[in-house]
Write a protein that holds these residues in place. Structure first.
Motif, PDB file in Angstrom:
ATOM      1  N   THR A 301      32.683 -14.034  27.673  1.00 17.55           N
ATOM      2  CA  THR A 301      33.781 -14.730  26.998  1.00 17.55           C
ATOM      3  C   THR A 301      33.337 -15.435  25.732  1.00 17.55           C
ATOM      4  O   THR A 301      34.173 -15.928  24.974  1.00 17.55           O
ATOM      5  N   LYS A 302      32.030 -15.498  25.495  1.00 18.62           N
ATOM      6  CA  LYS A 302      31.528 -16.151  24.285  1.00 18.62           C
ATOM      7  C   LYS A 302      30.846 -15.122  23.384  1.00 18.62           C
ATOM      8  O   LYS A 302      30.184 -14.202  23.865  1.00 18.62           O
ATOM      9  N   GLY A 367      33.923  -5.992  22.071  1.00 19.12           N
ATOM     10  CA  GLY A 367      33.603  -7.358  22.431  1.00 19.12           C
ATOM     11  C   GLY A 367      32.168  -7.570  22.862  1.00 19.12           C
ATOM     12  O   GLY A 367      31.299  -6.720  22.689  1.00 19.12           O
ATOM     13  N   ASP A 368      31.956  -8.753  23.442  1.00 18.91           N
ATOM     14  CA  ASP A 368      30.619  -9.141  23.874  1.00 18.91           C
ATOM     15  C   ASP A 368      30.434  -8.857  25.360  1.00 18.91           C
ATOM     16  O   ASP A 368      31.387  -8.837  26.133  1.00 18.91           O
ATOM     17  N   GLY A 369      29.174  -8.668  25.740  1.00 20.75           N
ATOM     18  CA  GLY A 369      28.914  -8.403  27.140  1.00 20.75           C
ATOM     19  C   GLY A 369      27.430  -8.339  27.439  1.00 20.75           C
ATOM     20  O   GLY A 369      26.593  -8.613  26.574  1.00 20.75           O
ATOM     21  N   PHE A 370      27.116  -7.973  28.681  1.00 26.25           N
ATOM     22  CA  PHE A 370      25.720  -7.871  29.086  1.00 26.25           C
ATOM     23  C   PHE A 370      25.622  -6.848  30.207  1.00 26.25           C
ATOM     24  O   PHE A 370      26.626  -6.405  30.776  1.00 26.25           O
ATOM     25  N   ALA A 371      24.395  -6.457  30.515  1.00 25.24           N
ATOM     26  CA  ALA A 371      24.162  -5.421  31.522  1.00 25.24           C
ATOM     27  C   ALA A 371      22.961  -5.795  32.379  1.00 25.24           C
ATOM     28  O   ALA A 371      21.996  -6.386  31.899  1.00 25.24           O
ATOM     29  N   LEU A 372      23.048  -5.457  33.661  1.00 24.87           N
ATOM     30  CA  LEU A 372      21.947  -5.664  34.586  1.00 24.87           C
ATOM     31  C   LEU A 372      21.879  -4.471  35.516  1.00 24.87           C
ATOM     32  O   LEU A 372      22.895  -4.058  36.070  1.00 24.87           O
TER      33      LEU A 372
END
Length: 429
Positions: A301-302, A367-372
């Motif tokens: 969200t940021k 948008g923004d995000g991440f991965a694991l």
């Protein structure tokens, strides 16, 4: 005539060129099929992946269809450039586990135990943290902490500790298990490939010749000994006579490919392609295995992920100070875990990236995000590498036989469960 011919200027080839040409009495020829590492994207860490994969400096390999993976053909990036895959990879500085080396020694390979290889790791390393029992200083290859680790990566480490993983500040130290932030092969905010570390500082040695764009097509034997190397360079077919040794450093794909093109390999397979059998060596191209990965992808969200890295202020920060988002190696955070208590070493490795790292970074999500995601460290599935034809330029048939051993699936599932627990924990709120 050369004393030594090194085929492939990648992770191994650059080191060998450095070490062998240190003796001024010998003549060394280094042959690389790719080009020089002049592409600026090689040297900016965060442009790894989407900026380099499937480009002119990538062999751009794909597997054959994998029946246990919905018949997909999986992309295998391999560096076709000085530095090889160290010029296009994620720069994570990781050695094998102590058990890996000791296991090789126990299987009848003296000189390959952990205590045997550790001095060589230390000799080649310049550890910016300083020297200790596991690390050296003064070596060619620079090992550094990330200059600007992303806040999302810091959050990942906190969340992983909440999930029960111990913090590990050095995955290459006394113990590999636990969670933390990877060290990287970077120097002053730039990628430090084996070409930058071992090759470029010695290019002025008069006894070393480096040819790029030199595609080796065959090695020739007489009386069981390699005595010549055939290659194509600048549209001309050439032969180099070898006085001492040929060192084949093409990696897991190109090395067995070249051996088979030269008539060294499984006789039945070579005869099918009308390649004269010089030496029937059934093991060439067998026992192929790869550490398969799975992943979870989340939106943030940021606006703090690496999707912001190409904005002008971040580009300027990198150009002026060699800091900021563009110094990221993408796979910033990690962990090593055992999914079963009775195994001798971790069977799962985690990669955390502060960006949507989907399809090797080539599929863009908004948008923004991440991965694991978990990586299976010791798959039991075994495949093959075979020639498509006798044409040296033809892409080989790469079949890692993913998930053909059903026991490979369970550790990945357990890894995904733990990844979900970490991502859905309070620190990420």
């Amino acid at each position: 005539m050369a004393d030594y011919v090194i085929i492939g200027a990648g992770a191994a080839g650059c080191v060998l060129a450095n070490r062998l040409s240190a003796d001024p009495s010998v003549k060394v020829l280094l042959l690389e099929a790719g080009q020089r590492d002049s592409n600026f994207k090689i040297h900016i860490p965060a442009t790894y992946g989407a900026g380099l994969f499937k480009s002119a400096i990538d062999w751009n390999y794909n597997t054959v269809q994998q029946p246990n993976m919905d018949n997909r053909q999986l992309f295998w990036p391999r560096g076709k450039v000085l530095g090889g895959s160290t010029s296009i990879n994620a720069m994570i500085y990781i050695r094998g586990n102590r058990w890996d080396y000791d296991h090789w020694r126990e299987r009848g390979n003296p000189g390959w135990g952990y205590s045997d290889v550790l001095p060589y790791f230390k000799k080649s390393e310049h550890q910016e943290r300083g020297e200790d029992a596991w690390h050296g200083v003064g070596g060619e290859w620079n090992v550094a902490d990330l200059i600007s680790p992303n806040p999302l990566t810091q959050t990942y480490v906190t969340a992983a500790e909440r999930a029960g993983l111990k913090f590990n500040g050095d995955f290459n130290g006394a113990d590999q298990e636990g969670c933390g932030i990877y060290q990287v092969s970077q120097k002053q905010g730039r990628r430090h490939s084996t070409a930058a570390a071992f090759l470029k500082p010695i290019l002025n040695r008069p006894n070393l010749t480096v040819l790029t764009g030199a595609v080796v097509t065959q090695i020739g034997l007489e009386a069981g000994r390699v005595v010549r190397v055939a290659y194509r360079h600048q549209n001309q077919n050439k032969i180099e006579i070898v006085d001492r040794e040929v060192l084949v450093c093409g990696g897991a794909v190109n090395s067995p490919q070249l051996l088979m093109l030269s008539g060294i390999g499984p006789a039945d397979h070579l005869r099918q392609l009308n390649i004269p059998v010089v030496h029937d060596l059934p093991g060439v191209g067998h026992n192929l295995h790869d550490h398969i990965a799975a992943g979870l992808f989340m939106y943030a969200t940021k606006p703090i992920s690496l999707s912001q890295a190409t904005k002008p202020r971040h580009v300027l920060e990198y150009l002026l100070f060699r800091r900021g988002l563009l110094t990221s190696n993408v796979g910033e955070g990690g962990a090593f875990i055992r999914t079963q208590g009775d195994i001798p070493a971790p069977d799962i490795q985690f990669h955390f990236g502060p960006v949507h790292y989907l399809n090797h970074g080539m599929t863009k999500l908004p948008g923004d995000g991440f991965a694991l995601g978990p990586v299976l460290l010791r798959p039991k599935s075994r495949g093959t590498l075979r020639l498509r034809s006798a044409d040296p330029t033809a892409e080989p048939l790469i079949d890692p036989a993913y998930l053909t051993d059903p026991t490979d699936l369970e550790p990945l599932v357990e890894g995904l469960k733990l990844a979900q627990e970490i991502i859905y924990s309070a620190p990420f709120d």
